[in-house]
Design an enzyme around this catalytic site. Structure first.
Site, short mmCIF file in Angstrom:
data_model
loop_
_atom_site.label_atom_id
_atom_site.label_comp_id
_atom_site.label_asym_id
_atom_site.label_seq_id
_atom_site.Cartn_x
_atom_site.Cartn_y
_atom_site.Cartn_z
N ARG A 135 1.90 74.69 114.48
CA ARG A 135 2.33 75.94 113.85
C ARG A 135 1.26 76.53 112.95
O ARG A 135 1.28 77.71 112.62
CB ARG A 135 3.59 75.71 113.00
CG ARG A 135 4.77 75.18 113.78
CD ARG A 135 5.86 74.70 112.85
NE ARG A 135 5.34 73.55 112.10
CZ ARG A 135 5.91 73.07 111.00
NH1 ARG A 135 6.98 73.64 110.50
NH2 ARG A 135 5.40 72.03 110.39
N GLU B 177 -1.53 71.98 99.80
CA GLU B 177 -1.14 71.90 98.40
C GLU B 177 -2.32 72.40 97.58
O GLU B 177 -3.41 71.82 97.64
CB GLU B 177 -0.78 70.47 98.01
CG GLU B 177 0.46 69.97 98.72
CD GLU B 177 0.78 68.51 98.42
OE1 GLU B 177 -0.10 67.78 97.95
OE2 GLU B 177 1.92 68.11 98.68
N ASP C 91 -2.47 86.18 87.22
CA ASP C 91 -2.71 85.99 88.65
C ASP C 91 -3.26 87.26 89.27
O ASP C 91 -2.81 88.36 88.95
CB ASP C 91 -1.41 85.62 89.35
CG ASP C 91 -0.88 84.26 88.95
OD1 ASP C 91 -1.13 83.85 87.81
OD2 ASP C 91 -0.23 83.61 89.77
N ARG D 50 -18.54 91.24 95.50
CA ARG D 50 -17.84 91.61 94.27
C ARG D 50 -18.40 90.75 93.15
O ARG D 50 -18.38 89.54 93.22
CB ARG D 50 -16.34 91.39 94.41
CG ARG D 50 -15.69 92.30 95.42
CD ARG D 50 -14.17 92.12 95.38
NE ARG D 50 -13.50 92.91 96.39
CZ ARG D 50 -12.99 94.11 96.19
NH1 ARG D 50 -13.09 94.69 95.01
NH2 ARG D 50 -12.39 94.74 97.17
N HIS E 86 -18.93 89.30 87.65
CA HIS E 86 -18.15 89.83 86.56
C HIS E 86 -17.86 88.78 85.49
O HIS E 86 -17.70 87.60 85.79
CB HIS E 86 -16.81 90.37 87.08
CG HIS E 86 -16.98 91.41 88.13
ND1 HIS E 86 -16.15 91.51 89.21
CD2 HIS E 86 -17.89 92.40 88.28
CE1 HIS E 86 -16.52 92.52 89.98
NE2 HIS E 86 -17.59 93.07 89.44
N LYS F 87 -11.31 80.76 85.82
CA LYS F 87 -10.69 81.20 87.06
C LYS F 87 -10.51 80.04 88.04
O LYS F 87 -11.45 79.32 88.34
CB LYS F 87 -11.54 82.29 87.73
CG LYS F 87 -11.64 83.55 86.90
CD LYS F 87 -12.56 84.58 87.53
CE LYS F 87 -12.62 85.82 86.66
NZ LYS F 87 -13.58 86.79 87.18
N HIS G 266 -18.73 85.57 87.52
CA HIS G 266 -18.21 85.15 88.82
C HIS G 266 -18.32 86.29 89.82
O HIS G 266 -18.12 87.46 89.48
CB HIS G 266 -16.73 84.73 88.70
CG HIS G 266 -16.11 84.47 90.02
ND1 HIS G 266 -15.23 85.35 90.62
CD2 HIS G 266 -16.28 83.44 90.88
CE1 HIS G 266 -14.87 84.85 91.79
NE2 HIS G 266 -15.49 83.70 91.97
N LYS H 293 -20.00 100.01 89.90
CA LYS H 293 -20.09 99.07 88.78
C LYS H 293 -21.01 97.89 89.12
O LYS H 293 -21.85 97.49 88.33
CB LYS H 293 -18.68 98.58 88.44
CG LYS H 293 -18.57 97.52 87.40
CD LYS H 293 -17.09 97.17 87.21
CE LYS H 293 -16.91 95.84 86.56
NZ LYS H 293 -15.49 95.51 86.39
N ASP H 294 -20.86 97.35 90.33
CA ASP H 294 -21.67 96.20 90.73
C ASP H 294 -23.11 96.59 91.03
O ASP H 294 -24.03 95.80 90.81
CB ASP H 294 -21.03 95.49 91.92
CG ASP H 294 -19.70 94.84 91.54
OD1 ASP H 294 -19.41 94.71 90.33
OD2 ASP H 294 -18.94 94.47 92.46
#
Length: 176
Positions: free
Chosen positions: A23, A28, A42, A53, A56, A65, A112, A160-161
């Site tokens: 399937r 976990e 979150d 990205r 930051h 994070k 990050h 921004k980046d």
């Protein structure tokens, strides 16, 4: 669940068990308390191939994070900005896929970013602090002093980046 340390203090990889059958799979993500701080904010991020990205960070109310790839494959990058750290100014990078058996925790005071390596990718991450828009800062993704090996020929970047600060400018800004 197995915690794997890296050369960066408090930056850890959390290896988990994956249960696969016809399937699909069940993974976990986290069943251990890994932090002294709670994960309170979150976020979900979806990107297309060749998007970078980051990098930051927040100068106030820094965020740790906990990152999991839900769909696709990324190159995840963290730059140590802790001025008293032995690894300050160095970066850690790792490829993570949706069926990888690990997630990563990046501690506070790291910049990050990530590059989407697959057609699309979706990341779920939990943070130790809320977004603090007034102190959001971007470290230049292609700073020659960092020499990060993104392996993306034509990156897709936000304004921004594209306009991030060099590491030397960040050092002055953070006063170290």
């Amino acid at each position: 669940m197995h915690i794997e340390k890296t050369k960066f203090k408090d930056l850890i990889i959390l290896r988990s068990e994956i249960f696969k059958d016809n399937r699909g799979f069940f993974k976990e993500i986290n069943k251990k308390k890994i932090l002294k701080k709670d994960l309170i904010f979150d976020c979900l991020s979806h990107s297309k191939k060749n998007t970078i990205r980051g990098l930051h960070f927040q100068t106030k109310k820094s965020q740790g994070k906990f990152i999991t790839v839900v769909q696709g494959e990324i190159l995840d990058v963290a730059v140590d900005l802790r001025k008293n750290s032995k690894t300050c100014g160095q970066y850690f990078s790792i490829r993570i896929k949706q069926d990888s058996n690990f997630s990563i925790f990046i501690p506070e005071n790291f910049a990050h970013g990530f590059a989407c390596l697959s057609k699309t990718c979706t990341l779920y991450y939990r943070c130790t602090n809320y977004r603090h828009k007034q102190s959001e800062t971007t470290l230049r993704w292609n700073d020659p002093d960092l020499n990060i090996k993104w392996n993306i020929q034509k990156p897709i970047l936000s304004i921004k980046d594209k306009n991030g600060f060099s590491f030397s400018e960040v050092k002055k800004k953070l006063d170290f």
